[in-house]
Each structure stands twice: as structure tokens, then as C-alpha cells.
Design an enzyme around this catalytic site. Structure first.
Site, short mmCIF file in Angstrom:
data_model
loop_
_atom_site.label_atom_id
_atom_site.label_comp_id
_atom_site.label_asym_id
_atom_site.label_seq_id
_atom_site.Cartn_x
_atom_site.Cartn_y
_atom_site.Cartn_z
N ASN A 109 35.48 -1.20 42.77
CA ASN A 109 35.04 -1.25 41.37
C ASN A 109 35.92 -2.15 40.51
OD1 ASN A 109 32.93 0.54 41.84
ND2 ASN A 109 34.20 2.32 41.42
N SER A 171 45.51 1.65 43.00
CA SER A 171 44.17 1.17 43.32
C SER A 171 44.28 -0.11 44.13
CB SER A 171 43.36 0.90 42.05
OG SER A 171 42.17 0.20 42.37
N LYS A 213 50.24 8.20 40.46
CA LYS A 213 49.26 8.24 41.56
C LYS A 213 49.60 7.16 42.57
CE LYS A 213 44.35 8.74 42.58
NZ LYS A 213 43.01 8.98 41.99
N ASN A 242 45.50 7.96 46.52
CA ASN A 242 44.35 7.13 46.17
C ASN A 242 43.51 6.84 47.42
OD1 ASN A 242 42.71 5.29 44.60
ND2 ASN A 242 44.47 4.97 43.28
N THR A 243 42.63 5.86 47.31
CA THR A 243 41.81 5.44 48.46
C THR A 243 42.66 4.63 49.44
OG1 THR A 243 41.11 3.47 47.25
CG2 THR A 243 39.68 5.40 47.12
N GLY A 293 39.76 13.24 50.71
CA GLY A 293 39.17 13.80 51.93
C GLY A 293 38.92 15.29 51.93
N TYR A 314 36.20 14.46 44.60
CA TYR A 314 35.14 13.64 44.02
C TYR A 314 34.12 13.27 45.09
CZ TYR A 314 32.83 9.51 42.01
OH TYR A 314 31.91 8.58 41.60
#
Length: 335
Positions: A109, A171, A213, A242-243, A293, A314
């Protein structure tokens, strides 16, 4: 019920379905009834009283438009953002991809949001009486060496309206952002933001916790370095994490080839390892918020047992619906 809703949502591309869901939750937030009850499983973390330990992860409600709607699903806390000083479109579309077989999502994003001023106004209007965190980032056009300026602008603007503030330096979708997790860059950022937090706490006569984060892709040595910085600068909490940029859990699956951060079930093992390693390094010096996860009570409890004090969800909610939040909030046992 949700299985039917999911079928309809999954006829749309991932981002269109997300935007539709935000508008539906925005509408639900205005209804005079709760969609689902608020499970009471209270816990105190960072000096804050949480009705239950299950929170909405940042990235779901970037502009704080649907706080009341999400609140009616039973979340004990809601983290909005990531928000930047000025509005930005983010990266080109398409930028969200479902990995159906693994219940995962890839996104690139790039902090698309309407800017910090819009988010603050939305937070001020919200009637949700749980804990609200605000996640702050930097604009894509801001050079990485000026990133602190963006974080300070956002911190000053959101401080009065947040219960806690999260600094997002992890991110993978903003160029060079993750470099702030290392060495002198991290030290300088934490020192400056801690000083700003102390000034704002005096100005508003209220202390608001500051949370960092971090990414699940850090090595053990890098995790140890981050933990050292968190303790030295007296940061109040850490979100792990995070991812991930790793594709190991989804190799060969449809859409796994897309660039971006991977979230959902495939992230579970990696995020638990991050929590466990971080917990050993911190030795109780500050709380860990586990994220990444969580798709069942067992996977959530595993993160609590690894050292987390709170959890954020989420991606799994997209696949399983709000019943997951109810189950987690009722059955997770914080040590």
C-alpha cells in the site's frame, strides 16, 4: 452468516473489498446497538486499562473512519493509521493480493492515507470507549534523513487524542523506512521522540505511552540491538511485528510472486519467533504487543506464552469474520 458475506467480498479485488468493508463498518458504528458484545477479559498494560487483550492492528482503519464500527465487533483496543503528516496516495494499484490457500495477504500500500489532521478529527468524533492507539509514519517524499521531522509532526498532532502512539519504522512498502531500525538511526529517533513525548506529557499534563513497531525479518542480533535501544530510551512498549518480506511459507501459491509485505496465517511462526526472542532480550523491561498470523485461540495463546501481553489481529478477520475476535477476547489467558 459471515461465510456468505465473505463470498460476496471475495468477488471483489482485495482493496475494493476492504474499502467496502470500511464503509459498512462506518455505517454500523452509527447504529444504536452493538453488532457483537464486548467480551470482558480485562488486563492492564502500559498503565492503561484494556477491556480485553485483543486489538485491531494498524492498517485496517488508516484514517480512523470506522472506529465505532470496529468497536462494536468486540475489540478491547483499536489502533488506527498508519498516518503521515500530509495526505498521500500510496503506491500504484493493484497493491493488495489474497493468497487464498494459506489465508494470507500481500500488500504494498505505501501508507495511503488522508493525512494526520483528518485522522485526528475522526478520532475526536469517535464514541468508542476502549483504548485507541494512533500509528504514525513518514511521507514517501520525505528523505529518510528527515524522517524524524515527520514523526515529530505527527506525534505533536495526535498526542492529545491517543491513548498510546505507535512509531512505525517497519513497513516494507516505504523506501528505506526499515533502515531506521538499526544502529545510530534508531538511537537518534528514539532519543528525539522520547524527549518530545516528555515535553508533550508536561504540556497536556498526561503521559501517553510510546510504542515502536518492528519487523519480523530482523536477525537475533538485530533484535537484541533493538531491545537494547528500547530499554535505554525508556520506550513504553513494542509491537512484534509488521509484515514480512519472506515468501518461504507461500512458495508456489497463487499471488505469492507479488512484491510487498506478507501477513495472515503464513506469518504466524515468524512473528512468534520474534516475540520469543524479544521477550528473552527485554526480560520484562517493557510489554510486547503480539501481531502477525494470529488465526485461532491456540495461535494467539502461543504468542502470549512466548511473551506478549496484548494481541493485534487484522488479516485473519478478513478470512474468518468477527467471530474470531469474540473467541480470542473470551478465551485468551494473559499471564
Amino acid at each position: 452468516m459471515y461465510s456468505l458475506i465473505r463470498k460476496c467480498l471475495f468477488l471483489m479485488d482485495a482493496e475494493t473489498a476492504h474499502n467496502f468493508s470500511i464503509q459498512a463498518l462506518k455505517l454500523a458504528g452509527k447504529l444504536p446497538i452493538n453488532v457483537l458484545p464486548m467480551p470482558l477479559n480485562p488486563v492492564e498494560v502500559m498503565g492503561l486499562q484494556f477491556k480485553n487483550p485483543i486489538g485491531l492492528a494498524a492498517g485496517a482503519d488508516k484514517n480512523g473512519e470506522a472506529i465505532d464500527g470496529f468497536g462494536k465487533l468486540g475489540f478491547g483496543f483499536i489502533e488506527v493509521g498508519t498516518v503521515t503528516p500530509v495526505a498521500q496516495d500510496g503506491n500504484p494499484k493493484p497493491r493488495q493480493f489474497r493468497i487464498l490457500e494459506a489465508e494470507g495477504i500481500i500488500n504494498r500500500n505505501g501508507f495511503n492515507n488522508l493525512g494526520v489532521d483528518v485522522l485526528v478529527e475522526n478520532v475526536k468524533k469517535a464514541k468508542y470507549d476502549g483504548i485507541i492507539g494512533i500509528n504514525i509514519g513518514k511521507n514517501a517524499v520525505t528523505p529518510i534523513e528527515r524522517a524524524l521531522d515527520d514523526y515529530q509532526i505527527c506525534l505533536r498532532k495526535v498526542y492529545e487524542h491517543a491513548d498510546y502512539i505507535t512509531v512505525n519504522i517497519s513497513s516494507p512498502n516505504t523506501k528505506n523506512l526499515r533502515t531506521l531500525q538499526y544502529g545510530e538511526a534508531l538511537d537518534d529517533l528514539l532519543r528525539s521522540l522520547k524527549s518530545e513525548q516528555e515535553s508533550l506529557s508536561q504540556k497536556f499534563n498526561r503521559y501517553k505511552p510510546l510504542v515502536l513497531k518492528i519487523a519480523p525479518d530482523l536477525t537475533d542480533e538485530e533484535i537484541a540491538s533493538v531491545a537494547d535501544g528500547l530499554v535505554r530510551h525508556k520506550i513504553d512498549g513494542v509491537i512484534a511485528g509488521n509484515t514480512t518480506l519472506s515468501r518461504d511459507p507461500v512458495v508456489g501459491l497463487k499471488n505469492a510472486e507479488h512484491q510487498g509485505g506478507l501477513s495472515g496465517n503464513p506469518l504466524n511462526t515468524l512473528s512468534t519467533r520474534l516475540i520469543s526472542t524479544l521477550a528473552k532480550e527485554l526480560n520484562g523491561a517493557l510489554p510486547i504487543i503480539g501481531s502477525g498470523g494470529i488465526h485461532s485461540v491456540a495461535s494467539g495463546q502461543e504468542k502470549i506464552d512466548a511473551g506478549a501481553s496484548l494481541l493485534q489481529v487484522y488479516s485473519a478477520m478478513i478470512y474468518q469474520g468477527p467471530a474470531l475476535i469474540q473467541n480470542l477476547a473470551k478465551h485468551i489467558q494473559v499471564r
